[in-house]
Design a protein around this motif. Structure first.
Motif, short mmCIF file in Angstrom:
data_model
loop_
_atom_site.label_atom_id
_atom_site.label_comp_id
_atom_site.label_asym_id
_atom_site.label_seq_id
_atom_site.Cartn_x
_atom_site.Cartn_y
_atom_site.Cartn_z
N UNK A 38 49.51 -6.25 110.42
CA UNK A 38 50.45 -6.55 111.49
C UNK A 38 51.24 -5.29 111.85
N UNK A 39 51.15 -4.81 113.09
CA UNK A 39 51.85 -3.58 113.46
C UNK A 39 53.32 -3.84 113.82
N UNK A 40 54.07 -4.24 112.81
CA UNK A 40 55.49 -4.55 113.00
C UNK A 40 56.16 -4.53 111.64
N UNK A 41 57.48 -4.49 111.64
CA UNK A 41 58.25 -4.52 110.41
C UNK A 41 58.45 -5.98 110.00
N UNK A 42 57.72 -6.41 108.96
CA UNK A 42 57.74 -7.79 108.51
C UNK A 42 57.99 -7.83 107.01
N UNK A 43 58.98 -8.61 106.58
CA UNK A 43 59.25 -8.83 105.16
C UNK A 43 58.93 -10.29 104.84
N UNK A 44 58.36 -10.53 103.66
CA UNK A 44 57.92 -11.87 103.28
C UNK A 44 58.42 -12.19 101.88
N UNK A 45 58.92 -13.42 101.71
CA UNK A 45 59.22 -13.96 100.38
C UNK A 45 58.43 -15.25 100.24
N UNK A 46 57.63 -15.36 99.18
CA UNK A 46 56.83 -16.57 99.03
C UNK A 46 57.63 -17.65 98.31
N UNK A 47 57.09 -18.88 98.36
CA UNK A 47 57.80 -20.02 97.80
C UNK A 47 58.06 -19.91 96.32
#
Length: 676
Positions: free
Chosen positions: A59-68
């Motif tokens: 994904x060409x964007x600034x993305x942060x993810x926290x999983x369940x």
């Protein structure tokens, strides 16, 4: 002790140095590590940042993810706990549950603007204002945070980003979880989640909920009790129907019920966390949403999607503001806000390119009442605020070569606001926005990419609904142009996932709080400033060795006014209110083969200013949080300590210098979980 920007840097350094003396870890929430064997690579992460499912690294964007799993074991149950845990994200200090005004990349919106700088999506249901911008993270699969303007795909109120919360899927897998939590200040919490097929291959259901009770910490010396007790109930219900392989329909109902005590406020200069209030204070707010998300795939490969959502929030609050036995000053709100939204879109592929075209509309009907006693006069402000918008949008991802991809999108939106104040004249105004976005992506090897993007973000205009002396002035939409470039991908045989980006944003018609003639002392929102925001963001997820993992992130931001004239005062060069320079976190985790696990981390931000003149501030902080636990079979027991050092980070001088918003103290507890 006062912590400024150095506090976060020192705390992050200490947490990273813990690698030499490991004390932390993460248990596998789905299988026993002793059976599964050692983990040698990080798991793949799929996100839907551009409304299409893609690997995070693509994904060409600034993305942060926290999983369940991370959310559950870290004990994240409120939106405020994401502050710093998502670098670049923080919240205005307000002190009332259910009311969160997000701050991202230095941008934020006032509580009474009835708009937000970020959009919250819970299973595609939008929340576009601070009122109801809350979630208890029940039965969550993952949380995605898109940093930077997302107005092209998501419209107004996504000018600074999007927080997208995705629930666990309803499918053929039956799941059950029950968790009890006891902790500081007589904390008692029960959380549960159930999901199961009701009719094989056709109908599925889920239900989850939480009940929380906890004593306050602000002592009322007049009544002898604690003023800020918390009493919350949450309920989520879902039903999924798949009449065929091509059709998928999901209906959800969500309810958030508050029966709290006072907001966490006190007088500036009074002893900390002590009041002598003779006026009872409470928060009896209620939020409800109902949604239907339907998709159908045609034989041609085209996918049709419809998302219908109704959001209803009742902001019902009374708050003493003199904090004295005599009833001389208080404020109250009795606001009922309703939004109905509808999105239609078509998704497809053309060769190697994928595309989508969509139509969006919403209608808001807000009955607003703010009242206050300034003894001996009682003021009662009432107004109805109606909003509506309609938008057409599209986005295309076009591979140019095997390595180069061009993404292009645009949105045309028209928004109307109309105010009908009690005893005043009906007024209305409309605005049109055009929000383009263009991104060039270079995949310089299969696991690493570079991207550069330019786009426009917009926040809705509106009315000052309680400023009768100036005939309820309107303010224009806030507009930004954003330029961003970054690198992201995998290295070290997929043991290290990284992302780093830098950005520059130019902000026009910035919506700010002003105090001007002819009504000296009157504070209201106006499009009175221009500003520049720039920054750098870094996210890391590193599998150090068998059982060991490091997660960390750091964001630096500088948002200052280029011009801002407030009466005779010029604030050019000052920092934007509520915007920290630094936010970040570092966590070290260890999972033992026999079921034991531990986790140690630090999270924090640098100081923020509470006003455009930069006179009042909340000090920076670094909070150390610890978790340790043991899993055996279906059972798990864990102990935790949040804010171990009991750091204080009060917002002293909130609301033009009148109040202190108290930070919560250290909390320790025990959590017992059964899952099947």
């Amino acid at each position: 002790m006062n912590y400024h920007s150095g506090a976060l840097r020192r705390s992050l350094f200490l947490a990273l140095s813990a690698l030499a003396h490991p004390v932390a870890a993460l248990a596998d929430s789905t299988q026993d590590t002793a059976v599964a064997g050692p983990v040698t690579v990080l798991p793949a992460v799929t996100v839907s940042a551009d409304k299409v499912d893609r690997p995070l690294e693509k994904v060409p964007a600034s993305v942060a993810v926290i999983d369940g799993q991370d959310i559950e074991q870290s004990g994240i149950t409120t939106m405020e706990q994401l502050e710093g845990r998502i670098p670049g994200l923080s919240f205005q200090p307000f002190g009332q549950a259910g009311m969160e005004a997000p701050v991202m990349r230095g941008l934020t919106a006032g509580i009474h603007s009835y708009a937000s700088s970020m959009l919250m999506l819970v299973d595609d249901v939008p929340t576009m204002m601070a009122q109801g911008f809350e979630n208890s993270f029940l039965d969550v699969d993952r949380v995605e945070v898109l940093r930077g303007p997302q107005s092209t795909l998501y419209g107004r109120n996504a000018e600074a980003g999007v927080i997208a919360i995705h629930s666990q899927p309803m499918d053929e897998v039956s799941r059950a979880t029950v968790s009890t939590d006891i902790g500081s200040r007589d904390k008692r919490e029960l959380r549960f989640a159930l999901s199961a097929p009701l009719v094989a291959d056709t109908l599925y259901g889920s239900i989850s909920g939480a009940v929380l009770k906890q004593d306050g910490f602000i002592r009322n010396t007049y009544t002898g009790g604690k003023d800020d007790d918390r009493d919350h109930q949450d309920l989520n219900m879902g039903l999924r129907w798949t009449p065929s392989e091509a059709t998928d329909i999901v209906a959800r109902y969500v309810r958030q019920d508050y029966d709290d005590g006072a907001t966490r406020w006190g007088n500036v200069g009074d002893p900390r966390a002590k009041v002598a209030s003779g006026t009872p204070s409470w928060n009896h707010s209620l939020g409800q949403t109902l949604s239907v998300n339907a998709s159908h795939e045609l034989d041609s490969g085209l996918r049709l999607r419809s998302i219908t959502a109704y959001n209803d929030y009742h902001d019902d609050v009374l708050q003493d503001t003199d904090f004295r036995p005599a009833q001389t000053l208080y404020i109250g709100r009795d606001n009922h806000m309703r939004t109905l939204s509808q999105e239609f879109r078509v998704e497809g592929q053309m060769g190697r390119a994928d595309w989508l075209v969509g139509l969006y509309g919403d209608r808001g009907d807000n009955d607003l009442r703010n009242f206050t006693l300034r003894s001996p006069t009682f003021y009662d402000y009432r107004a109805n605020l109606k909003t509506s918008s309609v938008a057409l949008f599209s986005n295309w991802n076009l591979p140019l070569t095997d390595a180069w991809t061009l993404s292009a999108g645009a949105r045309v939106e028209r928004m109307t606001a109309a105010i009908s104040p009690a005893g005043g004249t009906h007024k209305s105004e409309d605005w049109e926005y055009f929000s383009p976005k263009l991104t060039l992506q270079y995949q310089f090897n299969p696991q690493n990419q570079w991207y550069i993007t330019a786009g426009r973000g917009v926040r809705a205009g509106g009315y000052n609904v309680f400023v009768s002396t100036l005939d309820y002035p309107s303010y224009a939409p806030e507009e930004i142009w954003s330029y961003e470039t970054g690198f992201k991908g995998w290295v070290l045989d997929q043991r290290l996932r990284y992302a780093i980006d830098t950005y520059l944003m130019k902000i026009d018609n910035m919506q700010v709080q002003v105090q001007v003639q002819p009504a000296v002392g009157l504070i209201y929102t106006a499009s009175a400033a221009r500003a520049t925001a720039k920054g750098v963001e870094l996210d890391l997820d590193y599998l150090l060795a068998e059982g060991w993992q490091l997660l960390g992130g750091l964001a630096w931001n500088r948002t200052t006014y280029d011009s801002f004239q407030d009466g005779t005062a010029s604030y050019a060069g000052n920092y934007n209110s509520f915007a920290p320079k630094l936010t970040g976190h570092a966590d070290v985790r260890y999972t033992a083969p026999n079921g034991w696990y531990a986790q140690a981390g630090v999270v924090g931000t640098s100081k923020i200013y509470l006003d455009p003149a930069n006179r009042y501030e909340r000090n920076g902080y670094g909070l150390v949080n610890l978790v340790t636990g043991y899993r055996k079979g279906d059972w798990e027991v864990a102990t935790y300590a949040n804010n171990v050092a009991n750091k204080r980070y009060d917002a002293v001088g909130y609301n033009a210098g009148y109040y202190t918003v108290y930070s919560p103290p250290r909390e320790v507890g025990l959590r017992l979980t059964w899952r099947k």
